[in-house]
Design an enzyme around this catalytic site. Structure first.
Site, PDB file in Angstrom:
ATOM      1  N   ASP A 553       0.841  -1.149  -0.120  1.00 39.54           N
ATOM      2  CA  ASP A 553      -0.029  -0.034   0.087  1.00 39.54           C
ATOM      3  C   ASP A 553       0.753   0.997   0.050  1.00 39.54           C
ATOM      4  O   ASP A 553       1.815   1.415   0.785  1.00 39.54           O
ATOM      5  CB  ASP A 553      -0.819   0.011   1.464  1.00 39.54           C
ATOM      6  CG  ASP A 553      -1.795  -0.999   1.309  1.00 39.54           C
ATOM      7  OD1 ASP A 553      -1.934  -1.811   0.348  1.00 39.54           O
ATOM      8  OD2 ASP A 553      -2.390  -1.476   2.150  1.00 39.54           O
ATOM      9  N   CYS A 587      -5.689  -1.432 -12.104  1.00 38.29           N
ATOM     10  CA  CYS A 587      -5.395  -1.312 -10.703  1.00 38.29           C
ATOM     11  C   CYS A 587      -6.548  -0.727 -10.124  1.00 38.29           C
ATOM     12  O   CYS A 587      -7.760  -1.526 -10.080  1.00 38.29           O
ATOM     13  CB  CYS A 587      -3.944  -0.631 -10.528  1.00 38.29           C
ATOM     14  SG  CYS A 587      -3.914   0.951 -11.338  1.00 38.29           S
ATOM     15  N   SER A 588      -6.492   0.396  -9.500  1.00 41.01           N
ATOM     16  CA  SER A 588      -7.683   1.075  -8.831  1.00 41.01           C
ATOM     17  C   SER A 588      -8.039   2.020  -9.844  1.00 41.01           C
ATOM     18  O   SER A 588      -9.253   2.089 -10.358  1.00 41.01           O
ATOM     19  CB  SER A 588      -7.489   1.632  -7.484  1.00 41.01           C
ATOM     20  OG  SER A 588      -8.652   2.250  -6.701  1.00 41.01           O
ATOM     21  N   ALA A 589      -7.108   3.232 -10.043  1.00 41.36           N
ATOM     22  CA  ALA A 589      -7.682   4.437 -10.897  1.00 41.36           C
ATOM     23  C   ALA A 589      -7.154   4.028 -12.197  1.00 41.36           C
ATOM     24  O   ALA A 589      -7.591   4.724 -13.336  1.00 41.36           O
ATOM     25  CB  ALA A 589      -6.865   5.606 -10.374  1.00 41.36           C
ATOM     26  N   GLY A 590      -6.128   3.002 -12.459  1.00 36.23           N
ATOM     27  CA  GLY A 590      -5.900   2.733 -13.874  1.00 36.23           C
ATOM     28  C   GLY A 590      -4.842   3.569 -14.359  1.00 36.23           C
ATOM     29  O   GLY A 590      -4.656   3.429 -15.773  1.00 36.23           O
ATOM     30  N   ILE A 591      -3.967   4.047 -13.683  1.00 36.90           N
ATOM     31  CA  ILE A 591      -2.896   4.902 -14.190  1.00 36.90           C
ATOM     32  C   ILE A 591      -1.473   4.478 -13.532  1.00 36.90           C
ATOM     33  O   ILE A 591      -0.430   4.681 -14.171  1.00 36.90           O
ATOM     34  CB  ILE A 591      -3.325   6.402 -14.054  1.00 36.90           C
ATOM     35  CG1 ILE A 591      -3.347   6.974 -12.686  1.00 36.90           C
ATOM     36  CG2 ILE A 591      -4.496   6.918 -15.028  1.00 36.90           C
ATOM     37  CD1 ILE A 591      -3.630   8.296 -12.524  1.00 36.90           C
ATOM     38  N   GLY A 592      -1.519   4.242 -12.354  1.00 36.06           N
ATOM     39  CA  GLY A 592      -0.042   4.212 -11.334  1.00 36.06           C
ATOM     40  C   GLY A 592       0.482   2.998 -11.805  1.00 36.06           C
ATOM     41  O   GLY A 592       1.249   2.684 -12.432  1.00 36.06           O
ATOM     42  N   ARG A 593      -0.055   1.817 -11.238  1.00 36.92           N
ATOM     43  CA  ARG A 593       0.606   0.373 -11.028  1.00 36.92           C
ATOM     44  C   ARG A 593       0.254  -0.099 -12.499  1.00 36.92           C
ATOM     45  O   ARG A 593       1.201  -0.746 -13.086  1.00 36.92           O
ATOM     46  CB  ARG A 593      -0.076  -0.442  -9.998  1.00 36.92           C
ATOM     47  CG  ARG A 593       0.088   0.076  -8.786  1.00 36.92           C
ATOM     48  CD  ARG A 593      -0.759  -0.768  -7.791  1.00 36.92           C
ATOM     49  NE  ARG A 593      -0.718  -0.037  -6.133  1.00 36.92           N
ATOM     50  CZ  ARG A 593      -1.397  -0.850  -5.046  1.00 36.92           C
ATOM     51  NH1 ARG A 593      -1.876  -1.971  -5.445  1.00 36.92           N
ATOM     52  NH2 ARG A 593      -1.400  -0.229  -4.102  1.00 36.92           N
ATOM     53  N   GLN A 631       2.443   7.275 -12.277  1.00 32.66           N
ATOM     54  CA  GLN A 631       1.833   8.284 -11.473  1.00 32.66           C
ATOM     55  C   GLN A 631       2.860   9.003 -10.705  1.00 32.66           C
ATOM     56  O   GLN A 631       2.621  10.300 -10.632  1.00 32.66           O
ATOM     57  CB  GLN A 631       0.824   7.773 -10.577  1.00 32.66           C
ATOM     58  CG  GLN A 631      -0.331   8.847  -9.894  1.00 32.66           C
ATOM     59  CD  GLN A 631      -1.370   8.109  -9.217  1.00 32.66           C
ATOM     60  OE1 GLN A 631      -1.518   6.864  -9.144  1.00 32.66           O
ATOM     61  NE2 GLN A 631      -2.359   8.968  -8.824  1.00 32.66           N
TER      62      GLN A 631
END
Length: 656
Positions: A553, A587-593, A631
């Protein structure tokens, strides 16, 4: 004469009886409650009536006999009243001690483990010394002890109980030595106790700790000292909480002031652009050879509000920036590539009036940088740059985020399908679902973008947000529509807050028109693989679902090995499904991981094919397709670490 002598003798006996010579203390038989209450006790004094009787008798005697001995007889009153004087009643004296010094309510601080409580049916307020003596003797007989070893400690009126303890035979007066209650109860003859004391109605005999411990503890808590302790504890707690809240608010204000200072100082410097002289200034009327004029340079400074301020300088005094696009390190949302407010007004989403988004100068410059930025690294240079994290951070800060203005998406109520209101799909590369009907434009919307792969291959990946409750059907419709062979999920379902819903079934589930079957589950060290079969009508598709759960996290993994292994497994499945659709990554937002995985996958293909890698160009290409990909600067460094680890596994023969 006999009558005259007998009558005074009778009066003398009556006065002696009134003085208490023949009756011991008549008030011994008063109830214990009368003594305990410390109220004045009015005892009927026989001497008053006897006095009256004597006076009447003497008057009669005087009237009948008129004897000269009358004066002598009347003097007996003083002798009778003064003989055997009665002590005044003292309420401070213990009632039980008046007649028997061994039998008294002792009220000693006996430990709870040594106290025995006897519950009676008889009202204990009616117990006097005689009854208490009988009670003590009966208990002593049931225990096989002497009565002096049984001590009545106190009477509990609320529960109609007698509290007692048993002392050893060698106990001295005044000592609080007592036997254990459990030991005493083991030797108690309960049947004998009931038979010897039937008038008391004994219902229970138990240790004090099981009967009264809770009451004693409650009494201690609500005592004066306990109340003060509670007040002090609450005061300290309130003070601590108040201090923590003040510190937290001060910290927030400090962070806000620092953020505002950064916004005020933010500037974007563009490289010098030569300005051509006007034709009227460049020519002379009577000369064929024109002297070279020193070109003037136009520096454009774009402030954070998007206003351009041109400034003309001579080229001789202009210093060339080492980078074509230099930006001071600022926050994530400030580097989004647009000055439009990030707040999405949901009330304006229902408007159907068409509008045209106008690109600002800053957005044009940002797009030019994303399309042209490049820094090719050889294998040795890649190893060197990984060791210089500050260089990677500076390079990352120069890359525009290229977030999307909500006004660029002309779909009413599309905000209801976005997990984060500032993370929106780029309109040019947005995945459009097949509409359920022509008039329902919202049914075509999903927060997902096609992502180009290695060598600019179109639709190599789909980057999307983690499905929400109201977008699960849309997600499976997209997977079916695009014929995706692999789904990669790089998030847990919940990390402090919800990151993604559980959108696949345990065995079988129907999502809209798509039926999903789970045919197998394989547990690996860092991720779980599920083999899925999608059905719609008579058609089927086979999909592999990778769920990577080892990403910690709010930070990057300590090692790139697990993600690199996941990438290699996904690449193997993609090559085995040649001709099918893009790999879906979320992922969650779809940009970082998601951006880290796709950038690593493209970079590894480039290293394998060319022996070099251009991570800067890869990330810029990703942000053209979907704003904000990769990100943070930590994720940008992590991508380089993963590429360096992959490079170390390549054969030395790979051309650099």
């Amino acid at each position: 004469m006999r009558r005259a002598v007998g009558f005074p003798a009778l009066c003398l006996l009556l006065n002696l009886h009134a003085a208490g010579c023949f009756s011991r203390n008549n008030d011994h038989f008063l109830a214990i409650r009368q003594k305990k209450s410390w109220k004045p006790v009015f005892i009927y004094d026989h001497s008053q009536d006897i006095k009256k009787s004597l006076d009447i008798a003497q008057e009669a005697y005087k009237h009948n006999y008129h004897s000269p001995s009358e004066v002598q007889i009347s003097k007996h009153h003083q002798i009778i009243n003064s003989a055997f004087p009665r002590p005044a009643y003292d309420p401070s004296l213990n009632l039980l001690a008046e007649s028997d010094q061994d039998l008294e309510i002792e009220n000693l601080p006996i430990p709870a483990a040594n106290v025995i409580v006897v519950t009676l049916q008889m009202d204990i307020t009616k117990l006097n010394i005689t009854l208490l003596r009988i009670f003590r003797q009966g208990v002593a007989a049931a225990l096989g002890l002497l009565p002096q070893q049984v001590h009545i400690n106190r009477l509990i009126e609320k529960k109609n109980q007698v509290e007692l303890f048993v002392s050893p035979g060698n106990r001295k007066p005044g000592e609080t030595q007592a036997l254990q209650a459990e030991e005493v109860l083991r030797s108690l003859n309960v049947d004998g106790l009931h038979q010897s004391l039937p008038q008391f109605g004994i219902t229970d005999v138990a240790p004090e700790k099981n009967v009264l411990q809770g009451q004693h503890e409650a009494d201690k808590i609500w005592s004066k000292e306990g109340f003060y302790a509670v007040v002090i504890f609450l005061s300290i707690f309130i003070i601590i909480v108040t201090c923590l809240m003040i510190i937290y608010r001060l910290k927030e204000r400090l962070q806000l002031s620092l953020r505002q200072d950064k916004e005020k100082n933010q500037e974007i410097h563009l490289s010098p652009i030569a300005r051509q002289q006007a034709q009227s200034e460049a020519k002379t009327t009577h000369s064929m050879v024109q002297p070279d004029q020193a070109p003037k340079v136009l520096n454009v400074v774009v402030d954070p509000q998007g206003q351009c301020t041109p400034e003309i300088r001579n080229s001789t005094s202009t210093s060339v920036c080492p980078s074509p696009f230099r930006m001071k390190p600022i926050g994530l949302q400030e580097r989004r590539g647009s000055n439009v407010s990030l707040t999405l007004d949901m009330s304006s989403l229902g408007s159907v009036e068409p509008f045209v988004a106008v690109s600002t100068p800053r957005e044009k410059v940002a797009m030019e940088y994303l399309q042209s930025a490049s820094r090719v690294l050889t294998r040795s240079q890649l190893r060197d740059v990984v060791a210089s994290s500050h260089l990677l951070q500076s390079e990352f800060m120069e890359i525009p985020m290229n977030f999307v203005d909500p006004k660029e998406i002309d779909i009413p109520r599309h905000g209801t399908k976005n997990r984060y209101k500032t993370i929106l799909p780029n309109p040019l590369s947005r995945v459009c679902l097949r509409p359920k009907n022509i008039t329902d434009s919202l049914s075509t919307y999903i927060n997902a973008n096609y992502i180009r792969g290695y060598s600019g291959k179109e639709k190599a990946f789909i980057a999307t947000q983690g499905p929400m409750i109201n977008t699960v059907n849309d997600f499976w419709q997209m997977v079916w529509q695009e014929d995706s062979p692999v789904i990669v999920m790089i998030t847990k379902l919940k990390e402090k807050n919800e990151k993604c819903v559980l959108y696949w079934p345990e065995k079988r589930g129907i999502y809209g028109k798509v039926e999903v079957l789970v045919t197998g589950v394989t547990e690996c060290d860092n991720y779980t693989i599920r083999n899925l079969v999608l059905k719609q009508g008579s058609h089927t598709q086979h999909v592999k679902h990778y769920w990577y759960t080892s990403w910690p996290d709010h930070k990057t993994p300590d090692s790139a090995q697990p993600l690199l292994q996941l990438m290699l497994d996904v690449e193997e499945d993609r090559l085995a499904s040649e001709g099918r659709g893009p790999v879906v990554v979320h992922c969650s937002a779809g940009i970082g991981r998601t951006g880290c995985f796709i950038a690593t996958s493209i970079g590894c293909q480039q290293l394998k094919e060319e022996g070099v890698v251009d991570a800067l160009s890869i990330v810029c290409q990703l942000r053209v397709d979907r704003g904000g990909m990769v990100q943070t600067s930590e994720q940008y460094e992590f991508v380089h670490h993963a590429l360096c680890l992959f490079e170390s596994r390549l054969s030395p023969e790979t051309v650099e």
